[in-house]
Scaffold this motif. Structure first.
Motif, PDB file in Angstrom:
ATOM      1  N   SER A 180       8.383  -1.729   1.236  1.00 43.63           N
ATOM      2  CA  SER A 180       6.936  -1.975   1.295  1.00 43.63           C
ATOM      3  C   SER A 180       6.464  -2.481   2.647  1.00 43.63           C
ATOM      4  CB  SER A 180       6.522  -2.965   0.196  1.00 43.63           C
ATOM      5  OG  SER A 180       6.708  -2.406  -1.082  1.00 43.63           O
ATOM      6  N   GLY A 181       7.123  -2.059   3.708  1.00 40.01           N
ATOM      7  CA  GLY A 181       6.669  -2.458   5.033  1.00 40.01           C
ATOM      8  C   GLY A 181       5.269  -1.967   5.337  1.00 40.01           C
ATOM      9  N   TRP A 182       4.865  -0.879   4.695  1.00 39.99           N
ATOM     10  CA  TRP A 182       3.517  -0.324   4.889  1.00 39.99           C
ATOM     11  C   TRP A 182       2.426  -1.325   4.513  1.00 39.99           C
ATOM     12  CZ3 TRP A 182       0.671  -0.544   0.504  1.00 39.99           C
ATOM     13  CH2 TRP A 182       1.375  -0.636  -0.709  1.00 39.99           C
ATOM     14  N   ALA A 183       2.743  -2.253   3.587  1.00 43.43           N
ATOM     15  CA  ALA A 183       1.730  -3.195   3.105  1.00 43.43           C
ATOM     16  C   ALA A 183       1.221  -4.092   4.221  1.00 43.43           C
ATOM     17  CB  ALA A 183       2.295  -4.042   1.963  1.00 43.43           C
ATOM     18  N   ALA A 184       2.082  -4.417   5.184  1.00 42.71           N
ATOM     19  CA  ALA A 184       1.660  -5.268   6.297  1.00 42.71           C
ATOM     20  C   ALA A 184       0.628  -4.549   7.163  1.00 42.71           C
ATOM     21  CB  ALA A 184       2.864  -5.676   7.134  1.00 42.71           C
ATOM     22  N   TYR A 185       0.860  -3.268   7.420  1.00 39.97           N
ATOM     23  CA  TYR A 185      -0.099  -2.491   8.211  1.00 39.97           C
ATOM     24  C   TYR A 185      -1.416  -2.324   7.443  1.00 39.97           C
ATOM     25  CZ  TYR A 185       3.983  -1.297  11.033  1.00 39.97           C
ATOM     26  OH  TYR A 185       5.107  -1.361  11.843  1.00 39.97           O
TER      27      TYR A 185
END
Length: 227
Positions: free
Chosen positions: A24-29
Motif C-alpha cells: 500500500s505504498g500508493w496510499a502515501a502518494y
C-alpha cells in the motif's frame, strides 16, 4: 532482519490484511495529493474570502479567522508531504547532504507514531462528523454553529459537512493509516506486532469517535469541525 513471509499460523483475514498493507505504498502518494487538494481548494480558498460551501459569509472583522484558515492549510500541506517520508528513502535515513546528521538511520517510531495518532484523529473526526450530521438531518439532535458565522442555513451546512468536508477527513485518515501500516512493514515490524498495533489502533479510533460524537451531541466543547 524480520522475515516478512506470511505466518502460516495467522488467520486468512490477517494474511490478506498484511499483504494488502505491505503493498500500500500508493496510499502515501494519494494522501499527499488529497491533503494538497483540501489545503488549496478549501483552506486557501476560504482564507481568500471564498464562500462556496458556506451558507453565509464568515463574519470576521479582524481577519483572524482568514489567517487561521491559511495557517491550517499550510499545516495540512506539510502533513501531506510528511506522508511521502513513509515511502521515500529520506523517511528511513537522513539525506547525506544534511550536515552532521546525514546518513543517520531514522528511528521508525519518529514518523510512525505521529502518523498513527493523526490517522486516529482524522478517522474519528470524519466518522463523528458524518454520524452527527445524519442525526441532525434526521431531526434527532441540534448542532451549534461557531460564533463567527452570520445567519446560516443549518441544513445546507450539514449537507456540505456530510458529503464533502467530513468524508475528506475520513478518507485522509484511511490513507494515513494505510501509509503507516506499509511503513511499519517496510521498517521490519513483525506481523504479530502489526496485528497488535492494528487492534489497538482500531480500539483508539472507536473510543475517540465516541468521545467526539458525545462532545458534539451534548455540546461538551465548541463545535469540532473547524478544519
Amino acid at each position: 532482519m524480520v522475515n516478512h513471509n506470511l505466518d502460516s499460523s495467522l488467520p486468512s483475514g490477517w494474511k490478506a490484511y498484511a499483504h494488502f498493507t505491505k503493498t500500500s505504498g500508493w496510499a502515501a502518494y494519494a494522501g499527499c495529493v488529497w491533503a494538497l487538494l483540501y489545503a488549496v481548494f478549501v483552506r486557501f480558498y476560504q482564507a481568500a474570502g471564498g464562500t462556496i460551501g458556506l451558507s453565509a459569509p464568515i463574519v470576521d472583522t479582524t481577519g483572524g479567522i482568514y489567517i487561521a484558515s491559511y495557517v491550517v492549510g499550510v499545516i495540512i500541506m506539510l502533513c501531506g508531504f510528511v506522508l511521502l517520508g513513509l515511502v521515500k528513502p529520506w523517511g528511513k535515513v537522513v539525506p547525506s547532504w544534511i550536515p552532521w546528521l546525514g546518513g543517520v538511520s531514522i528511528y521508525r517510531g519518529f514518523l510512525l507514531f505521529p502518523t498513527l495518532l493523526c490517522s486516529v484523529f482524522l478517522l474519528a473526526h470524519g466518522a463523528a462528523g458524518i454520524i452527527t450530521r445524519v442525526l441532525f438531518l434526521a431531526g434527532f439532535i441540534n448542532l451549534k454553529m461557531p460564533t463567527f458565522s452570520g445567519e446560516v442555513d443549518m441544513r445546507i451546512d450539514a449537507l456540505w459537512d456530510l458529503f464533502v468536508y467530513q468524508p475528506w477527513f475520513f478518507i485522509m485518515g484511511v490513507l494515513a493509516g494505510l501509509s503507516a501500516a506499509h511503513y511499519a512493514q517496510a521498517r521490519d515490524v513483525s506481523l504479530s506486532a502489526l496485528k497488535c498495533g492494528t487492534l489497538l489502533f482500531l480500539f483508539l479510533t472507536i473510543l475517540v469517535t465516541a468521545i467526539f460524537v458525545a462532545a458534539i451531541v451534548f455540546d461538551f466543547v465548541e463545535k469540532l469541525s473547524f478544519f
